[in-house]
Scaffold this active site. Structure first.
Site, PDB file in Angstrom:
ATOM      1  N   ASP A   1      -6.238   5.638   4.513  1.00  0.00           N
ATOM      2  CA  ASP A   1      -4.791   5.745   4.731  1.00  0.00           C
ATOM      3  C   ASP A   1      -4.324   5.225   6.094  1.00  0.00           C
ATOM      4  OD1 ASP A   1      -5.273   7.114   2.376  1.00  0.00           O
ATOM      5  OD2 ASP A   1      -3.612   8.492   2.677  1.00  0.00           O
TER       6      ASP A   1
ATOM      7  N   TYR B   1       8.582  11.095   8.642  1.00  0.00           N
ATOM      8  CA  TYR B   1       8.845   9.920   7.808  1.00  0.00           C
ATOM      9  C   TYR B   1      10.215   9.900   7.160  1.00  0.00           C
ATOM     10  CZ  TYR B   1       4.026   9.868   8.971  1.00  0.00           C
ATOM     11  OH  TYR B   1       2.876   9.897   9.716  1.00  0.00           O
TER      12      TYR B   1
ATOM     13  N   ASP C   1       2.567  18.922  13.573  1.00  0.00           N
ATOM     14  CA  ASP C   1       2.634  17.931  12.502  1.00  0.00           C
ATOM     15  C   ASP C   1       2.205  18.614  11.197  1.00  0.00           C
ATOM     16  OD1 ASP C   1       2.403  14.595  12.198  1.00  0.00           O
ATOM     17  OD2 ASP C   1       1.204  15.718  10.729  1.00  0.00           O
TER      18      ASP C   1
ATOM     19  N   ASP D   1       0.862  -1.184   0.000  1.00  0.00           N
ATOM     20  CA  ASP D   1       0.000   0.000   0.000  1.00  0.00           C
ATOM     21  C   ASP D   1       0.898   1.234   0.000  1.00  0.00           C
ATOM     22  OD1 ASP D   1      -1.627   2.149   0.443  1.00  0.00           O
ATOM     23  OD2 ASP D   1      -2.741   1.252   2.108  1.00  0.00           O
TER      24      ASP D   1
ATOM     25  N   HIS E   1      -5.183  11.822  13.698  1.00  0.00           N
ATOM     26  CA  HIS E   1      -6.201  11.687  12.640  1.00  0.00           C
ATOM     27  C   HIS E   1      -7.372  10.806  13.055  1.00  0.00           C
ATOM     28  CE1 HIS E   1      -3.655  13.815   9.903  1.00  0.00           C
ATOM     29  NE2 HIS E   1      -2.682  12.917   9.969  1.00  0.00           N
TER      30      HIS E   1
ATOM     31  N   ASP F   1       6.946  15.516  10.407  1.00  0.00           N
ATOM     32  CA  ASP F   1       6.845  15.548   8.946  1.00  0.00           C
ATOM     33  C   ASP F   1       6.791  16.988   8.449  1.00  0.00           C
ATOM     34  OD1 ASP F   1       4.357  15.885  10.124  1.00  0.00           O
ATOM     35  OD2 ASP F   1       3.507  14.048   9.271  1.00  0.00           O
TER      36      ASP F   1
HETATM   37  N1  Q9C Z   1       1.309  10.442  -0.133  1.00  0.00           N
HETATM   38  C1  Q9C Z   1       0.504  11.249  10.273  1.00  0.00           C
HETATM   39  O1  Q9C Z   1       1.424  11.971   9.932  1.00  0.00           O
HETATM   40  N2  Q9C Z   1      -1.520  10.073   3.426  1.00  0.00           N
HETATM   41  N3  Q9C Z   1      -0.319  10.708   9.377  1.00  0.00           N
HETATM   42  C2  Q9C Z   1      -0.498   9.420   2.735  1.00  0.00           C
HETATM   43  C3  Q9C Z   1       0.733   9.350   0.614  1.00  0.00           C
HETATM   44  C4  Q9C Z   1      -1.643   9.711   4.812  1.00  0.00           C
HETATM   45  C5  Q9C Z   1      -0.180  11.009   7.988  1.00  0.00           C
HETATM   46  C6  Q9C Z   1      -0.554   9.777   1.289  1.00  0.00           C
HETATM   47  C7  Q9C Z   1      -0.816  10.542   5.697  1.00  0.00           C
HETATM   48  C8  Q9C Z   1      -1.090  10.227   7.133  1.00  0.00           C
HETATM   49  C9  Q9C Z   1       0.312  10.920  11.691  1.00  0.00           C
HETATM   50 ZN    ZN Z   2       1.611  14.013   9.795  1.00  0.00          ZN
END
Ligand code: Q9C
Ligand code: ZN
Length: 686
Positions: free
Chosen positions: A94, A307, A174, A22, A137, A267
């Site tokens: 997600d 990340y 964040d 994924d 989230h 992030d």
């Molecule tokens: N480009 C937190 O930072 N979207 N969650 C991913 C891939 C989900 C982030 C899309 C991002 C969730 C805690």
């Molecule tokens: Zn985030």
């Protein structure tokens, strides 16, 4: 009194991962925790902290923010087959499930609550919970964005319940909008939620209209939800600090929280594939530092996203070092927020003008529509926001053979070590004066040998004034010694009481300029100062009562408060909206903080100022007091030592004339001091 920093962590939270393919979820890996924890260990930070064990959250705690149906559903996941897990996962956005994620999610909440308990019972002053899965989230009945349960929302509810708190501030730095936290507290005025987030006019995940600046909260909670949408990527230090100075901090001080919770996602740092922002890890040293004077220092940071493992670990270390009280790194090149950031800033302030005194009397309205609201429903439909990043040529992603996104390697220099001098604070008092100084604070008894040149200068000054007071010479020699000790990193900061303040300021500035490029002088009081401001090396910010003659220099900034610096609301407005922005832009190597007699400044407000100013010049502050009164000396020394300042309490009304005068000052200065901008520059003007 608690002065320690807690780390709450357990390796168990690394024991779940994505079990299928994924692309949206593959960045959320166990190494996020091992890398962060490993960095704390290898930098020697872990051993300076108190390690607190995690625990599992109880059902009752989970139910503070989630529905029974949802909890029961997640409870089944440890027993599911891979196929069932995939099916279960598909109802949410997600996120992924794993047989061990329920266990980890309970530990993530438990870790957060352990931290809240340790801070609230004053076992520690502050701390960081390193947790997976993240939380901000997740919603009452839904997992989302890698989050299962809403750790920080539960923590706020738990703190309200168990410690009877009336005001909790949640700062979500964040890069994603913590919509789950917003939904939880939308109509609750006891929890102020602030979030900045990559938005790009709703084209960035989670693509919600309610992430925009005009979602301010509902009903009684109106004004207690603050969204700052980033409509461009690449935001940097100036953009982040502007929002802190001109939005978050004024509101936070007015709100006067009893506890600060941070949704600490990294992030929003440079190098992150999700955020694509430009702020280096050092920014988190300052974001943390700027929040630490609130709520008597009660701050709990809880990991969310992040990340890029390098940026993540470095940012975690920067955050922890600030929590520990290490000197903050100097930030070079703070100058102007970008136009898009200013547009957001202006819109947020305008949307919140009805709710917060600190925004009330400033004249700026919202940026005229549709400038920030274009390209939403009309062009794609809210349910189908097809405006992905890939459509924008400048952000096109590189795609490898496997179809995976290839991240361009972004590089930035590793943060410099933030080493602390052996003595944090040295105090120079006149011989024979007793003072009860805080523990660990060093008393400077004798001036160290100062160079002949310096002494000569001092004598020259005294001769100019036709004086030859032994006591005065002794005080000046001690002051020079403090500066020398700061310069050779023997002490971080200092405090001196001096009989003749104008002379002391003159000597201190002159001596400091022999070893640093730029000095910031912060004066509280009305006297006139013989400081040469013409070469741009010295910036003088004066918080006073009497309107001075219009200053001739851009480096003399007199901020007048009608009722004088004793007016806490006016004083704080001056500090946050004028002093800090110009101070960070000036980037001094030394801060000279001067309390003159009769200025009327309140001890608590002065202590707050002293704490905030230590974010500059790597903590090199020299505080000068006119008299050796016990109260101010002890309060100043305590702040210099890193003791959180006492709360200011309710701020009271701001005097409209003061605000207007400060606005006028802003207009006079914003060409030179771009950090003062709070609105988009008007086109066609210079
Ligand atoms: N480009 C937190 O930072 N979207 N969650 C991913 C891939 C989900 C982030 C899309 C991002 C969730 C805690
Ligand atoms: Zn985030």
């Amino acid at each position: 009194m608690a002065s320690k920093t807690a780390i709450v962590y357990d390796e168990e939270m690394t024991r779940y991962k994505l079990l299928w393919v994924d692309p949206a979820c593959k960045i959320e890996v166990p190494e996020r925790l091992t890398a962060s924890h490993g960095a704390l260990l290898s930098k020697g930070l872990l051993e300076r902290c108190v390690s607190i064990p995690v625990r599992q959250a109880t059902d009752e705690e989970i139910l503070l923010a989630h529905s029974e149906e949802y909890l029961e559903a997640v409870k089944q996941t440890p027993h599911m087959t891979l196929e069932d897990l995939m099916t279960f996962t598909q109802q949410y956005g997600d996120v992924y499930f794993h047989p061990n994620i329920f266990h980890c999610a309970k530990l993530a909440i438990g870790a957060t609550l352990q931290l809240v308990d340790s801070v609230m019972t004053e076992k520690v002053r502050n701390g960081l919970a390193l947790v997976r899965p993240p939380g901000h989230h997740s919603q009452r009945s839904a997992a989302n964005g890698f989050c299962v349960f809403n750790n920080v929302a539960i923590a706020a509810l738990y703190a309200k319940k168990h410690y009877n708190l009336k005001r909790v501030l949640i700062v979500d730095w964040d890069v994603h909008h913590g919509q789950g936290v917003q939904y939880c507290f939308e109509d609750d005025p006891s929890v102020l939620y602030f979030s900045w987030h990559r938005y790009e006019h709703q084209s960035f995940w989670p693509n919600l209209p309610e992430s925009d600046y005009d979602s301010v909260g509902k009903g009684k909670g109106a004004g207690f939800n603050i969204n700052v949408p980033w409509n461009k990527v690449g935001m940097d230090h100036s953009d982040y600090l502007s929002v802190f100075f001109h939005v978050l901090l004024p509101v936070a001080y007015e709100f006067n929280p009893e506890l600060v919770l941070v949704c600490a996602g990294f992030d929003s740092a440079i190098g992150d594939p999700e955020g694509r922002m430009n702020a280096t890890p050092e920014i988190f040293a300052h974001l943390t530092h700027l929040l630490m004077p609130l709520a008597g220092g009660k701050l709990c940071a809880v990991l969310e996203g992040g990340y890029n493992l390098t940026a993540l670990s470095q940012s975690v270390c920067q955050t922890v070092q600030s929590l520990l009280g290490d000197p903050a790194p100097q930030l070079a090149n703070i100058s102007f927020p970008c136009e898009s950031a200013l547009e957001s800033l202006q819109n947020v302030r305008s949307a919140h003008q009805p709710y917060w005194t600190c925004f009330k009397h400033s004249a700026v309205g919202a940026v005229s529509e549709p400038s920030t609201k274009r390209s939403r429903v009309e062009e794609g439909g809210a349910e189908n926001p097809q405006l992905p990043e890939q459509q924008q040529p400048e952000q096109q992603q590189l795609t490898g053979e496997s179809g995976d996104t290839l991240e361009e390697e972004i590089e930035w220099p590793e943060p410099l070590p933030r080493s602390a001098p052996p003595v944090r604070t040295a105090v120079a008092l006149p011989a024979g004066v007793e003072a009860s100084l805080p523990e660990g604070c060093q008393r400077l008894e004798e001036a160290t040998q100062t160079s002949d040149k310096t002494l000569e200068k001092i004598r020259d000054h005294l001769n100019e004034k036709g004086m030859k007071d032994e006591e005065e010479i002794a005080a000046l020699r001690k002051l020079v010694s403090l500066l020398d000790k700061m310069n050779c990193k023997e002490i971080r900061n200092g405090l001196a009481t001096v009989p003749d303040m104008p002379l002391a300021v003159k000597v201190a500035v002159q001596h400091a300029l022999t070893s640093v490029d730029r000095v910031l002088v912060v004066l509280v009081g009305d006297d006139e100062w013989p400081v040469d401001l013409h070469d741009g090396r010295v910036l003088l910010v004066q918080i006073c009562c009497k309107e001075p003659a219009t200053p001739k220099s851009q480096y003399h900034i007199p901020v007048c408060i009608k009722q004088g610096p004793g007016d806490v609301a006016g004083f704080l407005q001056a500090v946050l909206s004028l002093l800090l922005p110009v101070a960070y832009q000036h980037n001094p190597g030394l801060v000279l903080e001067v309390w003159t007699q009769g200025s009327g400044v309140k001890e608590a407000a002065w202590a707050q100022l002293t704490s905030l100013l230590q974010g500059l010049a790597m903590g090199h502050t020299l505080a000068l007091l006119q008299k050796s009164e016990d109260g101010p000396v002890r309060a100043t020394a305590a702040s210099l030592m890193g003791t959180p300042a006492p709360d200011l309490g309710p701020l009271g009304a701001l005097c409209p004339e003061d605000v207007q005068a400060m606005e006028k000052l802003r207009t006079r200065l914003e060409n030179k001091w771009e950090m003062l901008h709070i609105s988009v520059p008007t086109k066609g003007q210079d």
